[in-house]
Design an enzyme around this catalytic site. Structure first.
Site, PDB file in Angstrom:
ATOM      1  N   ASP A 138       0.811  -1.227   0.000  1.00 46.95           N
ATOM      2  CA  ASP A 138       0.000   0.000   0.000  1.00 46.95           C
ATOM      3  C   ASP A 138       0.840   1.270   0.000  1.00 46.95           C
ATOM      4  O   ASP A 138       0.433   2.308   0.532  1.00 46.95           O
ATOM      5  CB  ASP A 138      -0.961   0.025   1.211  1.00 46.95           C
ATOM      6  CG  ASP A 138      -1.857  -1.186   1.245  1.00 46.95           C
ATOM      7  OD1 ASP A 138      -2.211  -1.681   0.165  1.00 46.95           O
ATOM      8  OD2 ASP A 138      -2.204  -1.639   2.353  1.00 46.95           O
ATOM      9  N   LYS A 164       1.951   2.169  -4.974  1.00 47.29           N
ATOM     10  CA  LYS A 164       2.538   1.602  -6.204  1.00 47.29           C
ATOM     11  C   LYS A 164       1.674   1.903  -7.425  1.00 47.29           C
ATOM     12  O   LYS A 164       2.180   2.295  -8.468  1.00 47.29           O
ATOM     13  CB  LYS A 164       2.677   0.062  -6.072  1.00 47.29           C
ATOM     14  CG  LYS A 164       3.623  -0.385  -4.983  1.00 47.29           C
ATOM     15  CD  LYS A 164       3.670  -1.894  -4.883  1.00 47.29           C
ATOM     16  CE  LYS A 164       2.403  -2.530  -4.358  1.00 47.29           C
ATOM     17  NZ  LYS A 164       2.045  -2.221  -2.970  1.00 47.29           N
ATOM     18  N   GLY A 224      -4.667  -4.452  -3.464  1.00 46.79           N
ATOM     19  CA  GLY A 224      -5.663  -3.395  -3.685  1.00 46.79           C
ATOM     20  C   GLY A 224      -4.905  -2.185  -4.166  1.00 46.79           C
ATOM     21  O   GLY A 224      -4.149  -1.590  -3.408  1.00 46.79           O
ATOM     22  N   HIS A 225      -5.035  -1.857  -5.449  1.00 45.63           N
ATOM     23  CA  HIS A 225      -4.227  -0.808  -6.062  1.00 45.63           C
ATOM     24  C   HIS A 225      -5.115   0.340  -6.512  1.00 45.63           C
ATOM     25  O   HIS A 225      -5.995   0.155  -7.342  1.00 45.63           O
ATOM     26  CB  HIS A 225      -3.448  -1.383  -7.255  1.00 45.63           C
ATOM     27  CG  HIS A 225      -2.406  -2.389  -6.862  1.00 45.63           C
ATOM     28  ND1 HIS A 225      -1.670  -3.108  -7.766  1.00 45.63           N
ATOM     29  CD2 HIS A 225      -1.951  -2.769  -5.646  1.00 45.63           C
ATOM     30  CE1 HIS A 225      -0.814  -3.893  -7.112  1.00 45.63           C
ATOM     31  NE2 HIS A 225      -0.988  -3.711  -5.831  1.00 45.63           N
ATOM     32  N   GLN A 264       1.958  -6.155  -3.131  1.00 53.55           N
ATOM     33  CA  GLN A 264       2.494  -6.235  -1.770  1.00 53.55           C
ATOM     34  C   GLN A 264       3.789  -5.406  -1.649  1.00 53.55           C
ATOM     35  O   GLN A 264       3.909  -4.405  -2.320  1.00 53.55           O
ATOM     36  CB  GLN A 264       2.733  -7.701  -1.346  1.00 53.55           C
ATOM     37  CG  GLN A 264       1.446  -8.487  -1.113  1.00 53.55           C
ATOM     38  CD  GLN A 264       0.803  -8.994  -2.376  1.00 53.55           C
ATOM     39  OE1 GLN A 264       1.428  -9.622  -3.208  1.00 53.55           O
ATOM     40  NE2 GLN A 264      -0.481  -8.735  -2.553  1.00 53.55           N
TER      41      GLN A 264
END
Ligand code: GDP
Ligand code: IMO
Ligand code: MG
Length: 425
Positions: free
Chosen positions: A13, A16, A40-41, A225
């Site tokens: 988080d 990225k 989760g991006h 990650q």
């Protein structure tokens, strides 16, 4: 022609996706190389927010091709839902995404076991997983009992493999976990709609990617990650079950390492972590709450509150080392505008001795050495020119840069694509 890599330098988080989206404007192909829908991006373009889990974050650009590499574990239902929702947003995702035929498929019992193990683990043993079946699917990959995307292309192979998998897995499900057995027919039926939609997307991606590189195409490898969650270089066992670091980008995509050029490590100007495990610079109580509120630190996948703390130089030096990082991208610097003083964890002591590495075990026992820098107390949200930052903010960035030993060339001052400073490139 060349491949660049974006890798998380902390515990995920780090921002990225924002950086990947920013860099994607000059890129032909974006490749996810590990992890799965645990990621989760978040990308924000013109005030509109998009959250991606499996589909690479560069999908928004009309001409970029997206590839899900062999190192990813793919949940077929989740994948279809994400594609359909992106298609409804106007992105031609079904026609510009490839799935590696070597990519392992998450089957329903992977999630069931993940959830069961998490719920039944003893205090101190809980990992705090996303319960998406990630670790269990990777375990089957290593046990050589997994199902791969390529197996779905031939009905006879699929039926034979699935029957064998179900037979073996039912022993574990019933005898070890006391669960109901699964049926081959149920799983086969569930896979059918995925196979129908995805058949033409499944290709030999190592061949495709290396051929495209030979033709001069530019590739961006998208890490999920972060280094602290890498199964080898992270805070084991409180990690995810894949190599999120640079080595994983090579084995998870099949791109020859000769092509690799820039390795961008992404780090917040402070630190966060979701799930269990050691976190040396962690803040607690009201201090943690303040940072969480200012940074909106709630997980993009599970909505869990993120644990918050100060920047940890030793942690980032570890990331620089194991990733061969060529530069660091510093995100969320705007969140630190509300502090009079900003402590930075500049080193560790273990058993009364200074150490200059991240210990492989015993990180929970390190004593952090802090230095305090003055805050700038000015709103810097959205600034896109380094010269317009307050002097004390520039000092903070230059202080970190000196300590970590790689340049900080990109600085993010807000969630939007435009809230980005490019410096010294
Ligand atoms: P990822 O998993 O590394 O892609 O990061 P996430 O998307 O899970 O979390 C990063 C969060 O920070 C997202 O909500 C982003 O929109 C947001 N974000 C990224 N960069 C910045 C920044 O520079 N400032 C602020 N305020 N928010 C940012
Ligand atoms: P992105 O790509 C933050 C964490 C989980 C848990 C551990 C293992 O958005 O940075 P898993 O479900 O992978 O077996 O959980 O890893 N975790 C993440 N934390 N960001 C992520 O992804 C994460 N993906 C997994 O919270 O501690
Ligand atoms: Mg995330």
């Amino acid at each position: 022609m060349s491949a660049d890599l974006v890798v998380g330098a902390q515990w995920g988080d780090e921002g990225k996706a924002k950086v990947i989206d920013y860099l994607s404007k000059d890129i032909d192909i974006i490749v996810r190389y590990q992890g799965g829908a645990n990621a989760g991006h978040t990308v924000v373009v013109d005030g509109k927010k998009y959250v991606f889990h499996l589909i690479p974050s560069g999908v928004i650009y009309p001409n970029t091709i997206c590839v899900i590499g062999n190192g990813v574990v793919l949940d077929p239902d989740f994948f279809l839902k994400e594609c359909v929702s992106l298609q409804n947003e106007g992105f031609d995702v079904f026609n510009k995404t490839y799935i590696s035929d070597g990519c392992h498929i998450i089957l329903p019992f992977h999630q069931t076991i993940d959830s069961l193990l998490e719920s039944n683990s003893m205090p101190g043993e809980k990992i705090g997983t996303t319960k998406r079946g990630i670790g269990i699917c990777y375990a089957d990959k290593m046990m050589r009992t997994g199902l791969r995307a390529g197996d779905l292309l031939d009905d006879t192979i699929l039926k034979n493999k699935l029957k064998m998998i179900v037979q073996k897995k039912n022993l574990t499900l019933t005898k070890l976990y006391g669960l109901q057995p699964v049926t081959y027919e149920d799983i086969y039926e569930k896979l059918k709609s995925f196979i129908e939609r995805a058949r033409k997307m499944i290709i030999n991606t190592p061949y495709y990617l290396n051929e495209e590189l030979k033709k001069g195409k530019r590739i961006l490898l998208e890490g999920a990650q972060g280094t602290g969650l890498d199964v080898d270089f992270g805070t084991y066992p409180f990690v995810t079950s894949s190599n999120s670091t640079t080595g994983g980008a090579i084995t998870g995509s099949g791109i020859s390492f000769h092509y690799l050029k820039h390795v961008y490590g992404i780090s917040k100007a402070y630190t966060t972590r979701v799930g269990e495990g050691p976190f040396p610079t962690e803040l607690f109580d009201d201090d943690a709450e303040k940072m969480r509120e200012l940074g909106h630190e709630f997980g993009a996948t599970t909505g869990r509150p993120r644990r918050c703390g100060w920047f940890d130089v030793e942690m980032i030096k570890h990331s620089v080392r194991v990733n061969g990082m060529t530069s660091l991208v510093l995100t969320k610097i705007d969140i630190l505008s509300n502090y009079d003083k900003i402590p930075v964890g500049v080193g560790y002591e273990l058993n009364g001795k200074k150490i200059d590495f991240l210990p492989t075990s015993g990180l929970e026992n390190v004593k952090v050495i802090y230095e305090e820098l003055p805050g700038w107390n000015t709103n810097i949200s959205g600034i896109s020119n380094f010269n317009n930052l307050p002097g004390k903010c520039k000092d903070y960035i230059e202080f970190l840069e000196k300590r970590i030993g790689v340049p900080i060339n990109i600085i993010s001052t807000g969630p939007d694509r435009t809230h980005t400073i490019i410096r010294n490139i």
